[in-house]
Design a protein around this motif. Structure first.
Motif, mmCIF file in Angstrom:
data_model
loop_
_atom_site.group_PDB
_atom_site.id
_atom_site.type_symbol
_atom_site.label_atom_id
_atom_site.label_comp_id
_atom_site.label_asym_id
_atom_site.label_seq_id
_atom_site.Cartn_x
_atom_site.Cartn_y
_atom_site.Cartn_z
ATOM 1 N N ILE A 273 -4.459 -2.687 9.845
ATOM 2 C CA ILE A 273 -4.835 -1.323 10.243
ATOM 3 C C ILE A 273 -3.554 -0.545 10.515
ATOM 4 O O ILE A 273 -2.782 -0.909 11.407
ATOM 5 N N SER A 274 -3.338 0.514 9.752
ATOM 6 C CA SER A 274 -2.108 1.305 9.856
ATOM 7 C C SER A 274 -2.384 2.702 10.370
ATOM 8 O O SER A 274 -3.463 3.270 10.151
ATOM 9 N N GLU A 275 -1.377 3.262 11.024
ATOM 10 C CA GLU A 275 -1.380 4.683 11.363
ATOM 11 C C GLU A 275 -0.884 5.437 10.141
ATOM 12 O O GLU A 275 0.222 5.187 9.655
ATOM 13 N N VAL A 276 -1.696 6.337 9.620
ATOM 14 C CA VAL A 276 -1.363 7.013 8.358
ATOM 15 C C VAL A 276 -0.099 7.849 8.478
ATOM 16 O O VAL A 276 0.731 7.886 7.572
ATOM 17 N N SER A 277 0.106 8.510 9.603
ATOM 18 C CA SER A 277 1.242 9.420 9.749
ATOM 19 C C SER A 277 2.587 8.712 9.782
ATOM 20 O O SER A 277 3.621 9.301 9.447
ATOM 21 N N THR A 278 2.594 7.434 10.156
ATOM 22 C CA THR A 278 3.861 6.713 10.267
ATOM 23 C C THR A 278 3.910 5.434 9.430
ATOM 24 O O THR A 278 4.987 4.919 9.144
ATOM 25 N N MET B 253 5.354 3.662 2.316
ATOM 26 C CA MET B 253 4.878 2.388 1.794
ATOM 27 C C MET B 253 4.558 1.460 2.962
ATOM 28 O O MET B 253 5.258 1.462 3.977
ATOM 29 N N ILE B 254 3.531 0.664 2.802
ATOM 30 C CA ILE B 254 3.146 -0.322 3.816
ATOM 31 C C ILE B 254 3.238 -1.697 3.161
ATOM 32 O O ILE B 254 2.421 -2.050 2.313
ATOM 33 N N PRO B 255 4.230 -2.507 3.553
ATOM 34 C CA PRO B 255 4.507 -3.764 2.847
ATOM 35 C C PRO B 255 4.106 -5.027 3.596
ATOM 36 O O PRO B 255 4.626 -6.096 3.323
ATOM 37 N N ARG B 256 3.171 -4.945 4.538
ATOM 38 C CA ARG B 256 2.945 -6.073 5.445
ATOM 39 C C ARG B 256 2.079 -7.200 4.879
ATOM 40 O O ARG B 256 2.054 -8.296 5.414
ATOM 41 N N VAL C 198 0.859 -1.181 0.000
ATOM 42 C CA VAL C 198 0.000 0.000 0.000
ATOM 43 C C VAL C 198 0.892 1.227 0.000
ATOM 44 O O VAL C 198 1.866 1.301 0.767
ATOM 45 N N SER C 199 0.592 2.175 -0.859
ATOM 46 C CA SER C 199 1.333 3.439 -0.868
ATOM 47 C C SER C 199 0.420 4.566 -0.404
ATOM 48 O O SER C 199 -0.768 4.573 -0.707
ATOM 49 N N ILE C 200 1.002 5.505 0.353
ATOM 50 C CA ILE C 200 0.265 6.678 0.829
ATOM 51 C C ILE C 200 0.901 7.917 0.211
ATOM 52 O O ILE C 200 2.116 8.100 0.266
ATOM 53 N N TRP C 201 0.064 8.760 -0.384
ATOM 54 C CA TRP C 201 0.517 9.909 -1.168
ATOM 55 C C TRP C 201 -0.091 11.199 -0.643
ATOM 56 O O TRP C 201 -1.175 11.197 -0.068
ATOM 57 N N ASN D 189 -6.799 9.353 10.218
ATOM 58 C CA ASN D 189 -5.643 8.892 10.995
ATOM 59 C C ASN D 189 -5.312 7.423 10.769
ATOM 60 O O ASN D 189 -4.156 7.007 10.941
ATOM 61 N N LEU D 190 -6.309 6.619 10.421
ATOM 62 C CA LEU D 190 -6.104 5.189 10.254
ATOM 63 C C LEU D 190 -6.467 4.753 8.839
ATOM 64 O O LEU D 190 -7.325 5.358 8.187
ATOM 65 N N LEU D 191 -5.815 3.683 8.391
ATOM 66 C CA LEU D 191 -6.085 3.132 7.064
ATOM 67 C C LEU D 191 -6.231 1.622 7.185
ATOM 68 O O LEU D 191 -5.351 0.943 7.730
ATOM 69 N N ALA D 192 -7.345 1.100 6.692
ATOM 70 C CA ALA D 192 -7.571 -0.346 6.668
ATOM 71 C C ALA D 192 -7.247 -0.874 5.274
ATOM 72 O O ALA D 192 -7.643 -0.278 4.270
#
Length: 256
Positions: free
Chosen positions: A200-205, A169-172, A156-159, A187-190
């Motif tokens: 479930i990720s923290e968007v800022s980090t 990038m979220i590579p899990r 997942v990429s956040i832009w 604040n959160l991304l599923a």
């Protein structure tokens, strides 16, 4: 309520951005239908050229964009039910959508990129390239700051919307990312896939907040509009053990 007027599969639906009584559906019967839930009936049917698989309502509610299996995107005026324009693409078109302001239109494609168009001119403004596999899904942060892309490369990429810069990038995940959704506060991304958990990720980090265990692949997720409650539905195909708790909609909630 049950709406039964489509004569083929319904692959996607989308609610009006501000009117909770209206929703639209993309049908395999080569139609787009707008429904009024107060009357439990279809209030508009628009014929299209192919089997429709993706649909989005513009932020101002005046336009619907629908993509079909032949990579044709049709823009429809919701006030008249007439087609505004049709645009044929020479690459695989997956999910589509506008930014929160409605002046940019995004397409996830089979080339691992996200072409971004000025709207309504539909001129290419930028191509966001951040994946080595097909870009499948896209979602926009309710605050207007970020958008996220899920890819067949299992990441997942956040832009940043303003600069089109990929900030993390979220590579899990291990399987293609099929569904994304930001929480109400951004604040959160599923992220969901064929993995047996929802990330479930923290968007800022980009850090993991929690993973939600599931027993079968998950292809749709949606946060509550005001709270940290996530709705999700898992695959219920016959290849899975019918004794498992599949074919149901589940809710998962936690405190901030």
């Amino acid at each position: 309520m049950t709406f039964t007027e489509h004569e083929g599969s319904v692959d996607q639906l989308c609610w009006h951005k501000t009117n909770p009584e209206l929703l639209c559906t993309a049908g395999g019967d080569k139609t787009v239908r707008i429904w009024d839930v107060r009357q439990i009936k279809c209030c508009s049917t628009i014929n299209t050229k192919g089997e429709n698989i993706n649909i989005r309502w513009s932020p101002d509610g005046k336009t619907i964009a629908v993509g079909n299996k032949e990579d044709l995107v049709t823009f429809i005026d919701t006030r008249t039910g007439q087609k505004i324009v049709e645009k044929q693409f020479n690459y695989e078109v997956n999910e589509i959508g506008w930014n929160n302001s409605g002046n940019l239109f995004f397409i996830t494609n089979g080339q691992g990129a996200v072409p971004i168009f000025q709207y309504p001119e539909l001129q290419v403004l930028h191509i966001a390239k951040g994946h080595c596999g097909t870009c499948i899904c896209i979602d926009f942060d309710p605050t207007g700051k970020h958008f996220a892309v899920g890819s067949a490369d299992a990441s997942v990429s956040i832009w940043l919307v303003e600069s089109f810069v990929c900030v993390r990038m979220i590579p899990r995940l291990s399987w293609p990312v099929r569904a994304l959704h930001f929480s109400h506060d951004g604040n959160l991304l599923a992220a969901a896939s064929e993995d047996l958990f929802i990330d479930i990720s923290e968007v800022s980090t980009g850090a993991r907040v929690i993973d939600i265990s599931v027993e079968t692949p998950t292809f749709t997720v949606a946060w509550h509009p005001k709270r940290y409650i996530l709705a999700y539905a898992c695959d219920d195909k016959e290849i899975y053990d019918r004794k498992k708790d599949v074919g149901t909609l589940k809710l998962f909630g936690f405190s901030s």
